[in-house]
Design a protein around this motif. Structure first.
Motif, PDB file in Angstrom:
ATOM      1  N   GLN A  89      38.557  -9.153   4.363  1.00 16.15           N
ATOM      2  CA  GLN A  89      37.272  -9.046   3.680  1.00 16.15           C
ATOM      3  C   GLN A  89      37.490  -8.802   2.188  1.00 16.15           C
ATOM      4  N   ILE A  90      36.723  -9.506   1.361  1.00 13.63           N
ATOM      5  CA  ILE A  90      36.750  -9.288  -0.081  1.00 13.63           C
ATOM      6  C   ILE A  90      35.315  -9.223  -0.591  1.00 13.63           C
ATOM      7  N   MET A  91      35.142  -8.665  -1.777  1.00 16.54           N
ATOM      8  CA  MET A  91      33.814  -8.520  -2.371  1.00 16.54           C
ATOM      9  C   MET A  91      33.814  -9.061  -3.795  1.00 16.54           C
ATOM     10  N   VAL A  92      32.827  -9.886  -4.110  1.00 12.94           N
ATOM     11  CA  VAL A  92      32.622 -10.349  -5.479  1.00 12.94           C
ATOM     12  C   VAL A  92      31.909  -9.236  -6.249  1.00 12.94           C
ATOM     13  N   MET A  93      32.349  -8.974  -7.469  1.00 14.15           N
ATOM     14  CA  MET A  93      31.745  -7.911  -8.269  1.00 14.15           C
ATOM     15  C   MET A  93      31.939  -8.241  -9.746  1.00 14.15           C
ATOM     16  N   GLY A  94      31.500  -7.323 -10.605  1.00 13.17           N
ATOM     17  CA  GLY A  94      31.678  -7.565 -12.024  1.00 13.17           C
ATOM     18  C   GLY A  94      31.036  -6.501 -12.878  1.00 13.17           C
ATOM     19  N   ALA A  95      30.855  -6.809 -14.163  1.00  9.22           N
ATOM     20  CA  ALA A  95      30.307  -5.850 -15.119  1.00  9.22           C
ATOM     21  C   ALA A  95      28.939  -5.348 -14.695  1.00  9.22           C
ATOM     22  N   VAL A  96      28.151  -6.210 -14.048  1.00  7.55           N
ATOM     23  CA  VAL A  96      26.819  -5.811 -13.599  1.00  7.55           C
ATOM     24  C   VAL A  96      26.896  -4.623 -12.649  1.00  7.55           C
ATOM     25  N   MET A  97      27.887  -4.623 -11.768  1.00  4.80           N
ATOM     26  CA  MET A  97      28.030  -3.528 -10.805  1.00  4.80           C
ATOM     27  C   MET A  97      28.336  -2.212 -11.515  1.00  4.80           C
ATOM     28  N   LEU A  98      29.167  -2.263 -12.553  1.00 14.03           N
ATOM     29  CA  LEU A  98      29.461  -1.047 -13.300  1.00 14.03           C
ATOM     30  C   LEU A  98      28.199  -0.518 -13.961  1.00 14.03           C
ATOM     31  N   GLY A  99      27.405  -1.419 -14.535  1.00 11.18           N
ATOM     32  CA  GLY A  99      26.148  -1.006 -15.146  1.00 11.18           C
ATOM     33  C   GLY A  99      25.201  -0.385 -14.137  1.00 11.18           C
ATOM     34  N   GLY A 100      25.180  -0.941 -12.919  1.00 11.06           N
ATOM     35  CA  GLY A 100      24.329  -0.388 -11.874  1.00 11.06           C
ATOM     36  C   GLY A 100      24.762   1.004 -11.470  1.00 11.06           C
ATOM     37  N   LEU A 101      26.079   1.206 -11.375  1.00 14.93           N
ATOM     38  CA  LEU A 101      26.602   2.529 -11.039  1.00 14.93           C
ATOM     39  C   LEU A 101      26.253   3.554 -12.113  1.00 14.93           C
ATOM     40  N   ILE A 102      26.414   3.170 -13.360  1.00 15.06           N
ATOM     41  CA  ILE A 102      26.145   4.082 -14.465  1.00 15.06           C
ATOM     42  C   ILE A 102      24.659   4.413 -14.557  1.00 15.06           C
ATOM     43  N   GLY A 103      23.833   3.368 -14.481  1.00 12.79           N
ATOM     44  CA  GLY A 103      22.396   3.572 -14.629  1.00 12.79           C
ATOM     45  C   GLY A 103      21.770   4.349 -13.489  1.00 12.79           C
ATOM     46  N   SER A 104      22.287   4.171 -12.280  1.00 12.61           N
ATOM     47  CA  SER A 104      21.687   4.822 -11.117  1.00 12.61           C
ATOM     48  C   SER A 104      22.247   6.223 -10.878  1.00 12.61           C
ATOM     49  N   ARG A 105      23.435   6.488 -11.440  1.00 11.50           N
ATOM     50  CA  ARG A 105      24.130   7.765 -11.239  1.00 11.50           C
ATOM     51  C   ARG A 105      24.470   8.021  -9.775  1.00 11.50           C
ATOM     52  N   TRP A 106      24.619   6.965  -9.002  1.00 10.41           N
ATOM     53  CA  TRP A 106      25.001   7.142  -7.602  1.00 10.41           C
ATOM     54  C   TRP A 106      26.428   7.672  -7.538  1.00 10.41           C
ATOM     55  N   PRO A 107      26.676   8.696  -6.726  1.00 10.30           N
ATOM     56  CA  PRO A 107      28.026   9.263  -6.613  1.00 10.30           C
ATOM     57  C   PRO A 107      28.921   8.426  -5.707  1.00 10.30           C
ATOM     58  N   VAL A 108      29.135   7.176  -6.091  1.00 11.01           N
ATOM     59  CA  VAL A 108      29.955   6.262  -5.301  1.00 11.01           C
ATOM     60  C   VAL A 108      31.162   5.862  -6.149  1.00 11.01           C
ATOM     61  N   ASN A 109      32.326   5.904  -5.594  1.00  6.95           N
ATOM     62  CA  ASN A 109      33.548   5.614  -6.322  1.00  6.95           C
ATOM     63  C   ASN A 109      34.029   4.199  -6.015  1.00  6.95           C
TER      64      ASN A 109
END
Length: 329
Positions: A89-109
């Motif tokens: 299994q692999i996941m596509v991701m990118g800069a958008v995901m980092l922005g989502g993590l920062i903006g939402s403040r979700w405690p997910v690593n």
């Protein structure tokens, strides 16, 4: 093993598409998580990569799973938490995901997953409906400065690069970024529809996602977020040359599950490397106006960590994050 038995085994593997040289281990049957809706940049990237893996004989089959929401965070959370050590299994991701993590403040690593490879980078474009009363970015900015609430900015999820770019534009032209009226979409396809139908005043996305609509006249391009005009889009001015000191790029990559063994990770990186060198992938890069930006393994992991820090600082300056956050990328 008898020689005739061994040869029969090789023939069986070849018939199944897993002959030596093919990616038989650690998972010939690959599952690609696309943490967004169909039709956007991650979808296009994931499917182009899947086809390249197949054509390069690095996978016997590829299946796709969509899990949209939260700039990819809703899909990312379960991906890094479940099926530890599963190299199929692999996941596509990118800069958008980092922005989502920062903006939402979700405690997910995010870094609990396994960084595999950065694939491409691209710039954003801002566009509007050809029926819009505005003709230039200058027209939009004039109205924005006069009445910020009257201008709606469309794009992908909250925290996407186009959202960050819009907040940076607000700050650059003297408008409080907190007054930004941003309408988030679940993906590039939905964002494009909102622009073409005039549901938003102006919309942004990766230029590859809007390119077809711009060429067909269904959108009018106003500006790109690059430092200089793009070779393939010389008619579209940059924000900077229009007096708006904003430059930002997007990038996309691939993560694996957490707790992958060293040989599993290396096999996946090897498969991705072969795929990105294939004619299928090269054709997709050209078609979608992506800029190749391959970076693999630990170097990619370090890049992601640095990008998280840099992007958080940018979002804080743009007013998107008021209180610094402490969790890791």
């Amino acid at each position: 093993m008898r020689r005739d038995t061994f040869l029969k085994s090789l023939a069986a593997l070849a018939a199944a598409g897993a002959a030596p040289g093919a990616w038989a281990q650690p998972g010939a049957n690959l599952k690609v998580l696309i943490p967004a809706s169909a039709g956007g940049g991650w979808d296009t990237t994931g499917r182009a990569l899947g086809q390249a893996l197949l054509d390069a004989k690095q996978a016997a089959s590829v299946n796709y799973e969509y899990r949209p929401g939260g700039a990819g965070v809703l899909g990312m959370g379960p991906f890094v938490a479940r099926d530890r050590g599963d190299a199929s299994q692999i996941m596509v991701m990118g800069a958008v995901m980092l922005g989502g993590l920062i903006g939402s403040r979700w405690p997910v690593n995010l870094m609990q997953g396994t960084p595999l490879m950065r694939l491409t980078t691209e710039y954003n474009v801002f566009a509007l409906s050809p029926n819009s009363p505005f003709k230039t970015m200058g027209d939009v900015i004039a109205q924005f400065k006069k009445d910020p609430d009257s201008v709606t900015w469309g794009g992908g999820s909250s925290g996407s690069t186009e959202h960050i770019a819009a907040a940076m534009i607000a700050r650059a032209v003297g408008v409080n970024p907190l007054r930004l009226n941003y309408v988030a979409s679940s993906g590039g396809g939905e964002a494009a529809t909102a622009v073409m139908e005039g549901k938003v005043t102006v919309g942004g996305s990766g230029i590859g996602e809007f390119a077809e609509h711009i060429r067909s006249g269904r959108m009018r391009a106003l500006a790109v977020t690059s430092g200089a005009r793009l070779a393939a889009y010389q008619a579209i001015p940059t924000l900077k040359e229009q007096g708006i000191d904003v430059e930002i790029s997007n990038w996309r990559g691939v993560f694996g599950k957490r707790d992958l063994a060293a040989d599993q990770r290396q096999a996946l990186i090897g498969a991705l490397t072969a795929a990105t060198q294939s004619p299928t992938w090269q054709e997709a890069v050209k078609k979608n106006d992506w800029v190749p930006a391959v970076l693999a393994g630990d170097a990619f992991g370090k890049f992601v960590e640095n990008e998280f820090t840099s992007l958080r600082a940018t979002m804080e300056r743009a007013g998107m994050v008021v209180v610094p956050i402490g969790f890791q990328p």
